[in-house]
Write an enzyme that holds these catalytic residues in place. Structure first.
Site, mmCIF file in Angstrom:
data_model
loop_
_atom_site.group_PDB
_atom_site.id
_atom_site.type_symbol
_atom_site.label_atom_id
_atom_site.label_comp_id
_atom_site.label_asym_id
_atom_site.label_seq_id
_atom_site.Cartn_x
_atom_site.Cartn_y
_atom_site.Cartn_z
ATOM 1 N N GLY A 14 1.100 -0.987 0.080
ATOM 2 C CA GLY A 14 -0.044 -0.245 -0.087
ATOM 3 C C GLY A 14 1.141 1.206 0.503
ATOM 4 O O GLY A 14 2.018 1.257 0.450
ATOM 5 N N ALA A 15 0.459 2.538 -0.860
ATOM 6 C CA ALA A 15 1.921 3.377 -1.487
ATOM 7 C C ALA A 15 0.406 4.498 -1.175
ATOM 8 O O ALA A 15 0.317 5.454 -1.921
ATOM 9 C CB ALA A 15 2.336 3.357 -2.550
ATOM 10 N N ARG A 49 -2.229 -0.388 -6.331
ATOM 11 C CA ARG A 49 -3.601 -1.737 -7.213
ATOM 12 C C ARG A 49 -3.329 -0.946 -8.520
ATOM 13 O O ARG A 49 -3.712 -1.339 -9.677
ATOM 14 C CB ARG A 49 -4.090 -1.025 -6.549
ATOM 15 C CG ARG A 49 -5.541 -2.043 -6.681
ATOM 16 C CD ARG A 49 -6.901 -1.493 -5.555
ATOM 17 N NE ARG A 49 -7.112 0.192 -5.383
ATOM 18 C CZ ARG A 49 -7.892 -0.281 -3.905
ATOM 19 N NH1 ARG A 49 -8.387 -1.779 -3.504
ATOM 20 N NH2 ARG A 49 -8.428 1.102 -3.006
ATOM 21 N N VAL A 135 -3.792 2.423 16.572
ATOM 22 C CA VAL A 135 -4.607 3.822 17.628
ATOM 23 C C VAL A 135 -4.079 4.778 17.933
ATOM 24 O O VAL A 135 -3.118 4.805 17.543
ATOM 25 C CB VAL A 135 -4.961 2.715 18.671
ATOM 26 C CG1 VAL A 135 -5.811 3.506 19.956
ATOM 27 C CG2 VAL A 135 -5.860 1.279 18.666
ATOM 28 N N LYS A 208 -10.626 0.511 17.497
ATOM 29 C CA LYS A 208 -9.514 1.859 18.224
ATOM 30 C C LYS A 208 -10.320 1.074 19.401
ATOM 31 O O LYS A 208 -9.005 0.864 20.787
ATOM 32 C CB LYS A 208 -9.413 3.225 18.261
ATOM 33 C CG LYS A 208 -8.355 3.331 16.344
ATOM 34 C CD LYS A 208 -9.043 4.359 16.465
ATOM 35 C CE LYS A 208 -7.968 5.046 14.901
ATOM 36 N NZ LYS A 208 -8.156 6.482 14.242
HETATM 37 N N1 LIG Z 1 -4.526 7.970 7.102
HETATM 38 C C1 LIG Z 1 -4.370 8.330 8.608
HETATM 39 O O1 LIG Z 1 -4.289 9.127 9.132
HETATM 40 C C2 LIG Z 1 -4.217 6.518 8.806
HETATM 41 C C3 LIG Z 1 -4.240 5.725 8.959
HETATM 42 N N2 LIG Z 1 -4.483 4.029 8.565
HETATM 43 C C4 LIG Z 1 -4.177 3.486 8.335
HETATM 44 O O2 LIG Z 1 -3.757 2.990 7.597
HETATM 45 C C5 LIG Z 1 -3.747 2.348 6.493
HETATM 46 C C6 LIG Z 1 -3.567 2.657 5.418
HETATM 47 O O3 LIG Z 1 -4.263 4.248 5.515
HETATM 48 P P1 LIG Z 1 -4.689 5.106 4.487
HETATM 49 O O4 LIG Z 1 -3.212 5.148 3.952
HETATM 50 O O5 LIG Z 1 -4.309 6.590 4.668
HETATM 51 O O6 LIG Z 1 -5.244 5.098 2.928
HETATM 52 P P2 LIG Z 1 -4.813 4.685 1.762
HETATM 53 O O7 LIG Z 1 -6.236 4.829 1.024
HETATM 54 O O8 LIG Z 1 -4.937 6.345 1.270
HETATM 55 O O9 LIG Z 1 -4.110 4.371 0.704
HETATM 56 C C7 LIG Z 1 -4.695 3.037 0.963
HETATM 57 C C8 LIG Z 1 -3.752 2.608 -0.595
HETATM 58 O O10 LIG Z 1 -3.828 0.839 -0.398
HETATM 59 C C9 LIG Z 1 -3.826 0.963 -1.667
HETATM 60 N N3 LIG Z 1 -4.584 -0.806 -1.829
HETATM 61 C C10 LIG Z 1 -5.964 -1.302 -1.455
HETATM 62 N N4 LIG Z 1 -5.924 -2.293 -1.783
HETATM 63 C C11 LIG Z 1 -3.955 -2.817 -2.297
HETATM 64 C C12 LIG Z 1 -4.395 -4.166 -3.271
HETATM 65 N N5 LIG Z 1 -4.673 -5.026 -2.996
HETATM 66 N N6 LIG Z 1 -2.790 -4.305 -3.827
HETATM 67 C C13 LIG Z 1 -2.285 -2.858 -3.961
HETATM 68 N N7 LIG Z 1 -2.379 -2.067 -2.699
HETATM 69 C C14 LIG Z 1 -3.610 -1.712 -2.625
HETATM 70 C C15 LIG Z 1 -5.049 2.113 -2.473
HETATM 71 O O11 LIG Z 1 -4.748 1.915 -3.711
HETATM 72 C C16 LIG Z 1 -4.765 2.528 -1.692
HETATM 73 O O12 LIG Z 1 -3.328 3.778 -2.568
HETATM 74 C C17 LIG Z 1 -5.660 2.153 6.823
HETATM 75 O O13 LIG Z 1 -5.667 1.148 7.537
HETATM 76 C C18 LIG Z 1 -6.098 3.273 7.668
HETATM 77 O O14 LIG Z 1 -7.113 2.780 8.266
HETATM 78 C C19 LIG Z 1 -4.267 4.653 9.926
HETATM 79 C C20 LIG Z 1 -3.586 5.367 11.594
HETATM 80 C C21 LIG Z 1 -4.155 6.827 10.427
HETATM 81 N N1 LIG Z 2 -9.951 7.767 9.546
HETATM 82 C C1 LIG Z 2 -8.801 7.825 10.928
HETATM 83 C C2 LIG Z 2 -7.265 7.882 11.039
HETATM 84 C C3 LIG Z 2 -6.078 7.794 11.964
HETATM 85 O O1 LIG Z 2 -6.195 6.793 12.154
HETATM 86 C C4 LIG Z 2 -9.130 9.092 11.203
HETATM 87 O O2 LIG Z 2 -9.507 10.019 11.761
HETATM 88 O O3 LIG Z 2 -8.426 9.449 13.115
#
Ligand SMILES: NC(=O)C1=CN([C@@H]2O[C@H](COP(=O)(O)OP(=O)(O)OC[C@H]3O[C@@H](n4cnc5c(N)ncnc54)[C@H](O)[C@@H]3O)[C@@H](O)[C@H]2O)C=CC1
Ligand SMILES: N[C@@H](CC=O)C(=O)O
Length: 333
Positions: A14-15, A49, A135, A208
């Site tokens: 994931g990026a 993806r 969390v 969380k």
């Molecule tokens: N954004 C935030 O502030 C926070 C996010 N998280 C967690 O971190 C994780 C990632 O969050 P974000 O980066 O914000 O999400 P995002 O939606 O920006 O990034 C996820 C990426 O994974 C890729 N992806 C999804 N399925 C895929 C697959 N089968 N193969 C390859 N790539 C795939 C997507 O295309 C997307 O680019 C989630 O579980 C989220 O709950 C946790 C704490 C804070």
């Molecule tokens: N969507 C979440 C991202 C961090 O976990 C939030 O808003 O707290």
């Protein structure tokens, strides 16, 4: 270079907001992280993806990108999952653990729903499964509950555990922004989940608090156990009433123990609450999180900081990656 100092192969799944920030920080701090681990961290690949999408990954060779995440897992020392969702993340991490890789994830839904099973597999394979960022993002709290307070008796946890809803509530209350505009801005800042309903309906905060409750009391706590209410039903009337009485509306997650420490009964809830303006939770601004943990011996402990966003979350993910990489180095000697 000795065998112990040979590169630690890190596979990134994931990026998006967080994954890209992790890749950037890994490259920017390469020598520093190597000195902390005792071996260099080598990004062995990044699963995405859509290979054709432009990405903000300065210095990261394009050849590292692949749309076949499973290919990255075999041969990786540390697998970092930042895709979100239950599948294929669950299947991929199962494969990683079964193959003996250390696993790091920020995926709170996965850990809340399938964490017990993954932890059992990690224990069986004698590898680590770390999820500090799941969390409160950058705020260290999972390790605090699991390790630092393991000798105490936690009686109660209350927190603002969702950065995006806190941002929305704060912008509406303090800046007079409309709910919709504040939500759009939270999305631009990378705070919202891929499905923002998870934030707005308290599902993210519920995951969380489930993770914290399980870590605190060691009993099964399920998503269905959470008494949950989100913020989408709040209207101007609610905000005006709170403002008129000097109060502040916050989405608060709570977990408390009844019964005895040896035989705990746990209750968990997420709901909007009107708090006095000087309450520590009420003072949480923008995308921040605040967690108060009440314990028998240490009293009340308070943790606060950035609860969402790519760069702060990547900080917590990299902390876990360093811990995982140190285990790999220790296992080599
Ligand atoms: N954004 C935030 O502030 C926070 C996010 N998280 C967690 O971190 C994780 C990632 O969050 P974000 O980066 O914000 O999400 P995002 O939606 O920006 O990034 C996820 C990426 O994974 C890729 N992806 C999804 N399925 C895929 C697959 N089968 N193969 C390859 N790539 C795939 C997507 O295309 C997307 O680019 C989630 O579980 C989220 O709950 C946790 C704490 C804070
Ligand atoms: N969507 C979440 C991202 C961090 O976990 C939030 O808003 O707290």
């Amino acid at each position: 270079m000795t065998q112990a100092q040979s590169p630690i192969r890190v596979a990134l799944l994931g990026a998006g907001t967080v994954g890209a920030a992790v890749a950037r920080q890994l490259y920017a701090r390469g020598p520093l992280l190597a000195s902390r681990v005792g071996a260099p961290l080598e990004l062995s690949g990044i699963a995405v993806r859509d290979l054709s999408r432009p990405r903000d990954l300065p210095g990261v060779p394009e050849a590292l990108l692949t749309d076949r995440p499973e290919d990255l897992i075999d041969g990786a020392d540390v697998v970092v999952e930042l895709m979100g969702g239950i599948e294929p993340a669950h299947g991929l991490l199962t494969r990683a653990l079964e193959g003996g890789a250390q696993v790091v994830t920020a995926n709170k839904q996965l850990i809340a729903q399938r964490g017990a099973e993954l932890e059992a597999l990690a224990a069986e394979r004698r590898v680590g499964l770390d999820y500090e960022a799941a969390v409160a993002a950058a705020v260290p709290v999972v390790r605090v509950v699991r390790e630092s307070l393991a000798g105490d008796d936690i009686t109660w946890i209350a927190g603002i555990l969702n950065g995006s809803t806190n941002f929305i509530l704060d912008m509406v209350a303090r800046q007079g922004m409309s709910f919709e505009d504040a939500k759009d801005r939270a999305g631009e800042l990378g705070f919202l989940e891929a499905d923002p309903t998870e934030d707005l309906e308290g599902i993210d905060a519920a995951a969380k608090i489930v993770i914290l409750a399980r870590a605190a009391w060691g009993v099964p706590v399920r998503m269905e156990d959470v008494q949950r209410e989100g913020i989408s039903q709040l209207t101007d009337h609610h905000f005006d009433t709170a403002r008129g009485t000097g109060q502040v509306i916050k989405l608060v997650a709570t977990a408390w123990r009844s019964g005895t420490p040896e035989s705990p009964k746990v209750e968990v809830a997420v709901r909007p609450v009107s708090l006095a303006g000087d309450d520590p939770l009420a003072l949480t601004r923008e995308g921040g999180n605040t967690i108060v943990i009440e314990t028998a011996s240490a009293g009340a402990l308070r943790f606060a900081g950035a609860g969402a966003g790519g760069e702060p979350t990547a900080s917590a993910v990299l902390g876990d990656v360093v811990a995982a990489a140190r285990r790999v180095v220790a296992g080599r000697s």
